[in-house]
Design an enzyme around this catalytic site. Structure first.
Site, PDB file in Angstrom:
ATOM      1  CD  GLU A 166      -2.974  -1.031   2.337  1.00  0.00           C
ATOM      2  OE1 GLU A 166      -2.947  -0.048   3.096  1.00  0.00           O
ATOM      3  OE2 GLU A 166      -3.831  -1.919   2.433  1.00  0.00           O
ATOM      4  CD  GLU A 361      -3.284  -5.845   4.408  1.00  0.00           C
ATOM      5  OE1 GLU A 361      -4.068  -4.977   4.838  1.00  0.00           O
ATOM      6  OE2 GLU A 361      -2.055  -5.696   4.377  1.00  0.00           O
TER       7      GLU A 361
HETATM    8  C1  FCB Z   1      -4.250  -1.977   5.782  1.00  0.00           C
HETATM    9  C2  FCB Z   1      -2.823  -2.239   6.230  1.00  0.00           C
HETATM   10  C3  FCB Z   1      -2.708  -3.221   7.368  1.00  0.00           C
HETATM   11  C4  FCB Z   1      -3.804  -3.019   8.392  1.00  0.00           C
HETATM   12  C5  FCB Z   1      -5.153  -2.948   7.731  1.00  0.00           C
HETATM   13  C6  FCB Z   1      -6.304  -2.798   8.703  1.00  0.00           C
HETATM   14  O1  FCB Z   1      -4.322  -0.744   5.135  1.00  0.00           O
HETATM   15  O2  FCB Z   1      -2.073  -2.737   5.150  1.00  0.00           O
HETATM   16  O3  FCB Z   1      -1.433  -3.112   7.917  1.00  0.00           O
HETATM   17  O4  FCB Z   1      -3.529  -1.923   9.168  1.00  0.00           O
HETATM   18  O5  FCB Z   1      -5.181  -1.888   6.822  1.00  0.00           O
END
Ligand code: FCB
Length: 452
Positions: A166, A361
């Site tokens: 990210e 994620e």
């Molecule tokens: C994402 C991050 C991760 C975590 C989630 C909730 O943006 O990559 O580290 O904090 O959010």
């Protein structure tokens, strides 16, 4: 969810859980680790909601063997984690073998349990001594040195490696909005940081590939789906500006060998950070792209001079469309919007020549406490189920998604929220470090085990 859709069966689909170094490791002053910008940021009063830091976090630095056992017990065959640059490279750019040894022991445990590692080289914990951080072009070259060093010491044990997690967060939360380390608030700086991050990505891929040609290499983005608050042209334009910033800043240099043109005039004096030949470096061929998805955002025409520089103002989800009583938020205040996963992936695949996709994620903040030894995190269970259904539909429609990693294995240090937001499928008592599997963990375990 009682049964996985056929196209998500772990027989032919990669199922994993994800963490990151700063959020779980702790041991920040052990094994020769140097300070990172997140250590420094936590030490500044007022930066972290509960005034906490990552010094101990989940104590994974000491408990990694038990944590890997836990991953295996939950039925996962894949584990995404990040390597802390500050743990493996000394301030003089030499290798810290004690740090390498930690990750090598972690890989031993994963191997023992037949869990395939999926490593990320940079999940925001930049060594503090790199002067001016991502504002300095030199940091991109130091990243390439670091990538080369990991390739040499651990690379033959890492089948899949992402350069950055990210980069939008590092660049814009860190240098424009100032809510993440290093806490700067300068719009032009953030655009420069974004460029240096992408340069680091490209140089890192080159450095790795020249040493190891077989690793599957990629990057992890958090593409944005931004809807306008109203259908007024000013709001529609604002939503577009937010998407340009969040998506095109990264997708253009990756896939189009172009600067994000609508942002060029925001770059001001830092435009010169972009040098001839940089786009050849950033546009390295990729084996995969990781996409993180949590929610969508809502934008309206800029309502302050600061926001005018950005071209949009975000509207918090409970304020946007407050009349919609069916709208559900997670405990961190993010809208639950599973359809957004489909929409954002479709937007990307229609507009960019993406390599195969991994959802690296997805998850929810659900702070349900432990009662009588169990944690019934029903909101998280429903959230995961809804997103799995959308992902299954995308695959059925022909989208090439090959894996899903739930965020996160453990409750952990949630950046500026400290320990106040819990994303784990396993509860962590931060006083005792006792881990308790939540209902969501049992749900996933049941889904995975029944298909093994
Ligand atoms: C994402 C991050 C991760 C975590 C989630 C909730 O943006 O990559 O580290 O904090 O959010």
């Amino acid at each position: 969810m009682k049964k996985l859709p056929q196209n998500l069966s772990p027989k032919h689909f990669e199922w994993g859980c994800a963490t990151s170094s700063f959020q779980i490791e702790g041991g920040n002053f052990e094994g020769g680790r140097v300070a990172s910008i997140w250590d420094d940021f936590c030490a500044q009063p007022g930066r972290i909601k509960d005034a906490s830091d990552g010094t101990v976090a989940c104590d994974h630095f000491h408990r990694y063997a038990d944590d890997v056992k836990l991953i295996a017990d939950l039925g996962f065959k894949h584990y995404r984690f990040s390597i802390a640059w500050a743990r493996v490279v000394n301030a003089d750019n030499s290798v810290n073998m004690a740090g390498i040894d930690f990750y090598s022991r972690l890989l031993d445990e994963l191997e023992k349990h037949r869990i395939t590692p999926n490593a990320t080289l940079f999940h925001w914990d930049l060594p503090s001594h790199l002067e001016d951080g991502w504002l300095n072009r030199d940091t991109a070259y130091r990243f390439a040195d670091y990538a080369a060093l990991i390739a040499e010491h651990l690379g033959d044990r890492l089948p899949r490696v992402a350069t950055l997690n990210e980069p939008w967060c590092s660049a814009f939360l860190g240098y424009d909005l100032g809510v993440f380390a290093p806490g700067h608030t300068n719009r032009t700086s953030s655009l420069s940081a974004a460029h240096h991050l992408m340069l680091a990505h490209g140089l890192g891929i080159q450095a790795w590939r020249s040493r190891l040609s077989k690793t599957s290499l990629g990057i992890v983005l958090n593409p944005e789906l931004c809807d306008p608050l109203t259908s007024q042209p000013e709001d529609v334009q604002a939503a577009k500006m937010a998407e340009y910033e969040r998506n095109d800043s990264f997708l253009n240099p990756l896939f189009a060998r172009e600067w994000p043109s609508v942002l060029l005039d925001q770059m001001g004096s830092r435009l010169s950070d972009r040098q001839a030949g940089d786009l050849e470096i950033t546009a390295q061929p990729l084996d995969f792209i990781g996409l993180n998805y949590y929610t969508r955002s809502i934008a309206k025409a800029p309502s302050s001079p600061e926001d005018a520089k950005r071209g949009y103002t975000f509207v918090p989800p409970d304020a946007a469309d407050a009349t919609d009583t069916t709208k559900q938020l997670t405990d961190i205040g993010w809208e639950i919007y599973p359809e957004g996963l489909k929409r954002v992936v479709n937007n990307l695949t229609q507009n960019w020549p993406l390599p195969p996709i991994w959802i690296t994620e997805n998850g929810a903040a659900d702070n349900t406490p432990v009662v009588n030894g169990s944690c019934d995190d029903d909101l998280r269970c429903a959230y995961i189920e809804q997103h799995l259904n959308k992902m299954s539909a995308l695959i059925a429609e022909g989208t090439d998604i090959r894996g899903y990693y739930v965020w996160s294995l453990l409750d952990n240090f949630e950046w500026a929220h400290g320990y106040s937001q819990r994303f784990g499928i396993v509860h962590v008592d931060f006083e005792t470090q006792v881990r308790i599997q939540k209902k969501s963990a049992s749900m996933i375990k049941a889904l995975l085990i029944s298909r093994l």
